[in-house]
Design a protein around this motif. Sequence first.
Motif, mmCIF file in Angstrom:
data_model
loop_
_atom_site.group_PDB
_atom_site.id
_atom_site.type_symbol
_atom_site.label_atom_id
_atom_site.label_comp_id
_atom_site.label_asym_id
_atom_site.label_seq_id
_atom_site.Cartn_x
_atom_site.Cartn_y
_atom_site.Cartn_z
ATOM 1 N N LYS A 443 38.135 45.320 34.943
ATOM 2 C CA LYS A 443 37.605 44.377 33.949
ATOM 3 C C LYS A 443 38.670 43.890 32.963
ATOM 4 O O LYS A 443 38.428 42.979 32.199
ATOM 5 N N ARG A 444 39.830 44.540 32.942
ATOM 6 C CA ARG A 444 40.851 44.179 31.945
ATOM 7 C C ARG A 444 41.880 43.184 32.491
ATOM 8 O O ARG A 444 42.853 42.885 31.816
ATOM 9 N N ILE A 445 41.672 42.749 33.731
ATOM 10 C CA ILE A 445 42.656 41.847 34.356
ATOM 11 C C ILE A 445 42.013 40.490 34.606
ATOM 12 O O ILE A 445 40.886 40.408 35.098
ATOM 13 N N LYS A 446 42.729 39.431 34.271
ATOM 14 C CA LYS A 446 42.203 38.076 34.481
ATOM 15 C C LYS A 446 42.007 37.813 35.976
ATOM 16 O O LYS A 446 42.799 38.269 36.803
ATOM 17 N N ASP A 447 40.979 36.998 36.285
ATOM 18 C CA ASP A 447 40.673 36.693 37.688
ATOM 19 C C ASP A 447 41.855 36.065 38.413
ATOM 20 O O ASP A 447 42.082 36.335 39.593
#
Length: 459
Positions: A443-447
């Motif tokens: 959840k902490r990484i951009k798509d």
Amino acid sequence: MPKEYRTIQEVAGPLMLIKGVEGVCYDELGEIELESGEKRRCRVLEINGSNALVQLFENSAGINLSNSKVRFLGRSMELPVSEDMLSRVFDGLGRPIDGGAEILPRKRLDINGLPMNPAARNYPQEFIQTGVSAIDGLNTLVRGQKLPIFSASGLPHANLAAQIARQAKVRGTDEPFGVVFAAMGITFEESNFFVESFRETGAIDRTVMFINLANDPAIERIATPRMALTAAEYLAFDVGMHVLVILTDITNYADALREVSAARKEVPGRRGYPGYMYTDLASIYERAGRQKGKNGSITLIPILTMPEDDKTHPIPDLTGYITEGQIILSRELYRKNISPPIDVLPSLSRLKDKGIGEGKTRADHANTMNQLFAAYARGKDAKELMTILGEAALTDIDKLYAKFADEFERKYVNQGYNTNRDIEQTLSIGWKLLSILPRSELKRIKDEYLDEYLNRSKA
């Protein structure tokens, strides 16, 4: 010709009292000539009327009070400096001990240096690659930073120090990069390990070494880090090099400070260390940094062994206040044969955000760093739960996190002391580990980064 005094009153340990002196200043250097003609050096610690209390650099054996003469030299302790210092080995007082010739100095500098005006400082923001994943990927070192390593007795901080000194470099530039290495209170074997390690890899060519052995006088130990930082200031701000200074072991330095303070009968502070230890350590650490209008920089890695593995001991405690973070070595990881045993969760680099990202490391660095921290912390919690309640009590996702924690220690942290990973290798190992977890957990990484790197790391 300096005036000679034959008025030595008493000698107590490393201290000597001389009466009837005139025009002598605090911190002035003196020379004691024994009856045999042998000369020893001393430094003025205190002036009281016409009495001078001096501190001996060598031992006091053989000093005859009535037949020895003292001269004061009218200057404080100085280090002769020039670019020829690179690839040389000196003792704690700046004298060559590698069998080479004396240095022909460009200038002589006071070893106490000049405090750097805070308004003249440049903010540290360029990435230094140490080749160690646990530092580069998660607790990044930035040019001009002070980042100590907190170790403990018996842990391999010497190996890590030698590895960083050999591998550290500023990426993407051909700017000159040097290392100043100062060892205080170490054994002959340790000293030999450092010198041979640098010679074997050729790192000695860009290194200046100052070595103070455990059987050398305590007062020499107090001068050693100042010698090293004086050499670093010359290389950084006069020659324009980027200099990494490694000081090991600050605990031995602080013990020497306590020994001299006790000999002066000063009122002791916490654990017997002098009350001014914070100021004294700051006078060393704060000499690192970058100056406006100067190309060079000084980055400082002090190494200290925490007595009884205690983070609240005065030495690590005060060091933590002055410096920008800390790298902590873990006995638990060392027992698991993980090398270097860097405990990434309590470690911290307060400037890491400034040295990473597009144009410095890679755009996805900050996101992956945060995700690795979060996943490793949850994995460790899951493993603790497994120890108490057994594996059956864990959910499937918790089992994946526990697996992630083991793999993280085995593949990311554990790289040995001879592996030099560039930042791209470190980031790709991080992505490979994150691919153990389902995408919905990241959840902490951009798509956009997940799309670009996650599938590639699974391939």
